[in-house]
Motif scaffolding. Structure first.
Motif, PDB file in Angstrom:
ATOM      1  N   LEU A  97       0.881  -1.141   0.002  1.00  0.00           N
ATOM      2  CA  LEU A  97      -0.071   0.041  -0.062  1.00  0.00           C
ATOM      3  C   LEU A  97       0.964   1.300   0.143  1.00  0.00           C
ATOM      4  O   LEU A  97       0.426   2.168  -0.859  1.00  0.00           O
ATOM      5  CB  LEU A  97      -0.890  -0.067   1.279  1.00  0.00           C
ATOM      6  CG  LEU A  97      -2.102  -0.928   1.181  1.00  0.00           C
ATOM      7  CD1 LEU A  97      -2.757  -0.947   2.523  1.00  0.00           C
ATOM      8  CD2 LEU A  97      -2.826  -0.902  -0.209  1.00  0.00           C
TER       9      LEU A  97
ATOM     10  N   HIS B 161      -5.091  10.116  -3.748  1.00  0.00           N
ATOM     11  CA  HIS B 161      -6.164   8.803  -3.812  1.00  0.00           C
ATOM     12  C   HIS B 161      -7.722   9.517  -3.351  1.00  0.00           C
ATOM     13  O   HIS B 161      -8.652   9.459  -4.181  1.00  0.00           O
ATOM     14  CB  HIS B 161      -5.864   7.791  -3.288  1.00  0.00           C
ATOM     15  CG  HIS B 161      -7.014   6.864  -3.519  1.00  0.00           C
ATOM     16  ND1 HIS B 161      -8.056   6.394  -3.186  1.00  0.00           N
ATOM     17  CD2 HIS B 161      -6.616   5.335  -4.459  1.00  0.00           C
ATOM     18  CE1 HIS B 161      -8.691   5.616  -3.894  1.00  0.00           C
ATOM     19  NE2 HIS B 161      -7.826   5.061  -4.365  1.00  0.00           N
TER      20      HIS B 161
ATOM     21  N   LEU C 194      -8.911   5.869  -0.155  1.00  0.00           N
ATOM     22  CA  LEU C 194      -8.104   4.485   0.076  1.00  0.00           C
ATOM     23  C   LEU C 194      -9.083   3.931   1.275  1.00  0.00           C
ATOM     24  O   LEU C 194      -9.211   4.248   2.197  1.00  0.00           O
ATOM     25  CB  LEU C 194      -6.813   4.874   0.248  1.00  0.00           C
ATOM     26  CG  LEU C 194      -6.164   3.418   0.668  1.00  0.00           C
ATOM     27  CD1 LEU C 194      -6.048   2.587  -0.577  1.00  0.00           C
ATOM     28  CD2 LEU C 194      -4.666   3.663   1.031  1.00  0.00           C
TER      29      LEU C 194
ATOM     30  N   VAL D 155      -4.030  -1.043  -5.720  1.00  0.00           N
ATOM     31  CA  VAL D 155      -4.900  -0.322  -5.026  1.00  0.00           C
ATOM     32  C   VAL D 155      -5.609   0.613  -6.446  1.00  0.00           C
ATOM     33  O   VAL D 155      -4.979   0.815  -7.563  1.00  0.00           O
ATOM     34  CB  VAL D 155      -3.949   1.150  -4.556  1.00  0.00           C
ATOM     35  CG1 VAL D 155      -4.951   2.140  -4.129  1.00  0.00           C
ATOM     36  CG2 VAL D 155      -3.363   0.499  -3.417  1.00  0.00           C
TER      37      VAL D 155
ATOM     38  N   PHE E 226      -7.673   5.153  -7.553  1.00  0.00           N
ATOM     39  CA  PHE E 226      -6.958   6.467  -7.353  1.00  0.00           C
ATOM     40  C   PHE E 226      -7.392   7.641  -8.156  1.00  0.00           C
ATOM     41  O   PHE E 226      -7.487   7.581  -9.428  1.00  0.00           O
ATOM     42  CB  PHE E 226      -5.350   6.106  -7.681  1.00  0.00           C
ATOM     43  CG  PHE E 226      -5.029   5.462  -8.624  1.00  0.00           C
ATOM     44  CD1 PHE E 226      -4.739   5.992  -9.852  1.00  0.00           C
ATOM     45  CD2 PHE E 226      -4.822   4.107  -8.631  1.00  0.00           C
ATOM     46  CE1 PHE E 226      -4.375   5.459 -10.856  1.00  0.00           C
ATOM     47  CE2 PHE E 226      -4.447   3.465  -9.839  1.00  0.00           C
ATOM     48  CZ  PHE E 226      -4.064   3.992 -11.033  1.00  0.00           C
TER      49      PHE E 226
ATOM     50  N   ASP F  95      -4.029  10.289   2.339  1.00  0.00           N
ATOM     51  CA  ASP F  95      -3.920   9.005   2.060  1.00  0.00           C
ATOM     52  C   ASP F  95      -3.217   8.237   3.148  1.00  0.00           C
ATOM     53  O   ASP F  95      -3.502   6.945   3.391  1.00  0.00           O
ATOM     54  CB  ASP F  95      -3.268   8.727   0.491  1.00  0.00           C
ATOM     55  CG  ASP F  95      -4.195   9.383  -0.366  1.00  0.00           C
ATOM     56  OD1 ASP F  95      -5.327   9.647  -0.122  1.00  0.00           O
ATOM     57  OD2 ASP F  95      -3.575   9.614  -1.689  1.00  0.00           O
TER      58      ASP F  95
ATOM     59  N   MET G 244      -4.583   4.811   4.724  1.00  0.00           N
ATOM     60  CA  MET G 244      -3.739   3.345   4.537  1.00  0.00           C
ATOM     61  C   MET G 244      -3.662   2.888   5.840  1.00  0.00           C
ATOM     62  O   MET G 244      -3.821   1.330   5.994  1.00  0.00           O
ATOM     63  CB  MET G 244      -2.397   3.811   4.131  1.00  0.00           C
ATOM     64  CG  MET G 244      -1.336   2.796   3.788  1.00  0.00           C
ATOM     65  SD  MET G 244       0.240   3.016   3.653  1.00  0.00           S
ATOM     66  CE  MET G 244       0.698   3.203   5.169  1.00  0.00           C
TER      67      MET G 244
END
Length: 295
Positions: free
Chosen positions: A121, A135, A138, A152, A155, A194, A198
């Motif tokens: 990630l 992104h 996420l 991923v 995005f 992000d 994450m």
């Protein structure tokens, strides 16, 4: 994967539709075959967005940026038409479940799998951010699982809906359980937003629950702004320490992807011989690959 319905067109652009992969907030997703014989995941924008000229302009800009994203943890954009009656975008097909589906079906991931997930990630975000994209959404359902690592998806797409019919009806961008505090308050969103999302995604993989719990979106957003994340299921050491600092309320207190990668790269990873995914997930991928070959 579901069969096509009588209302589905046989082709979108030059790509022949084979099956339905699912649906999301922006539209339908199909398995399709490109003119050169490769499989792709083709997302078609739903009608209410297709009629919004501001959305189309943003969608076109995001597609141009997304085409620059190339890396082992981000499926490439292979084709798109933001000017079609129903705008669409096609990306490389990944025949694996989402992280959300895998965890809900098989339970939390073991520590070795969590290490590969976090590293993948972080590398994906590093690639996305290098292309000038944030992104903004996420979450576990935007992470597909593959033998080569997490993939991923979507995005930059969240940005395309800003200022369109979604925000005019009062809906919140992003997913409450993984949204950064600055997204909630309407402050500037940066790559470190992000990083927050994450960390929440890794916490979900370790526990089966988002870091600030579930419930009514307003209650979840309140906890995102003022509550402490639950990290007791994240393995002690580097993973838990990183999750804690990545979930800081202040984006300036969060590390960037370079620092995250530096710390994660020092951790031992599973051998390539045995793979990084729990065996039930590997079995799901094998089944999906067989299904796609028969489609």
């Amino acid at each position: 994967m579901q069969p096509l319905t009588p209302g589905d067109p046989p082709y979108i652009g030059p790509h022949r539709l084979l099956a339905r992969l699912g649906a999301g907030g922006m539209g339908e997703v199909y398995l399709a075959r490109t003119p050169d014989g490769h499989l792709c995941a083709l997302k078609v924008v739903k009608e209410d967005l297709a009629f919004d000229t501001r959305f189309r302009a943003r969608f076109g800009r995001e597609i141009r940026a997304a085409r620059l994203v190339r890396g082992p943890f981000t499926p490439a954009v292979v084709d798109a038409d933001p000017d079609a009656p129903a705008p669409w975008m096609a990306t490389e097909y990944v025949p694996g479940p989402t992280l959300k589906d895998a965890v809900l079906a098989g339970g939390p991931f073991p520590e070795p799998s969590l290490r590969v997930l976090a590293l993948g990630l972080a590398r994906a975000l590093d690639t996305i951010h290098a292309a000038g994209i944030v992104h903004r959404d996420l979450k576990p359902s935007n992470v597909l699982l593959s033998p080569r690592g997490p993939q991923v998806i979507d995005f930059g797409i969240a940005r395309a809906v800003e200022g369109t019919v979604l925000t005019r009806t009062g809906q919140t961008l992003g997913t409450p359980a993984y949204t950064s505090p600055e997204q909630v308050t309407g402050d500037e969103v940066s790559p470190r937003s992000d990083v927050f999302s994450m960390a929440g995604t890794v916490v979900f993989a370790a526990s089966g629950e988002p870091p600030f719990g579930a419930g009514h979106p307003a209650a979840v957003l309140h906890r995102v702004l003022s509550g402490a994340p639950r990290l007791d299921t994240v393995p002690e050491g580097v993973l838990r320490d990183l999750a804690a600092v990545c979930l800081a309320k202040d984006p300036e207190a969060r590390p960037d992807t370079d620092r995250i990668l530096e710390e994660l790269s020092a951790l031992p990873l599973p051998s390539a011989e045995h793979g990084w995914l729990p065996s039930p997930v590997t079995q799901q991928i094998d089944l999906r690959e067989n299904e796609s070959q028969r489609a």
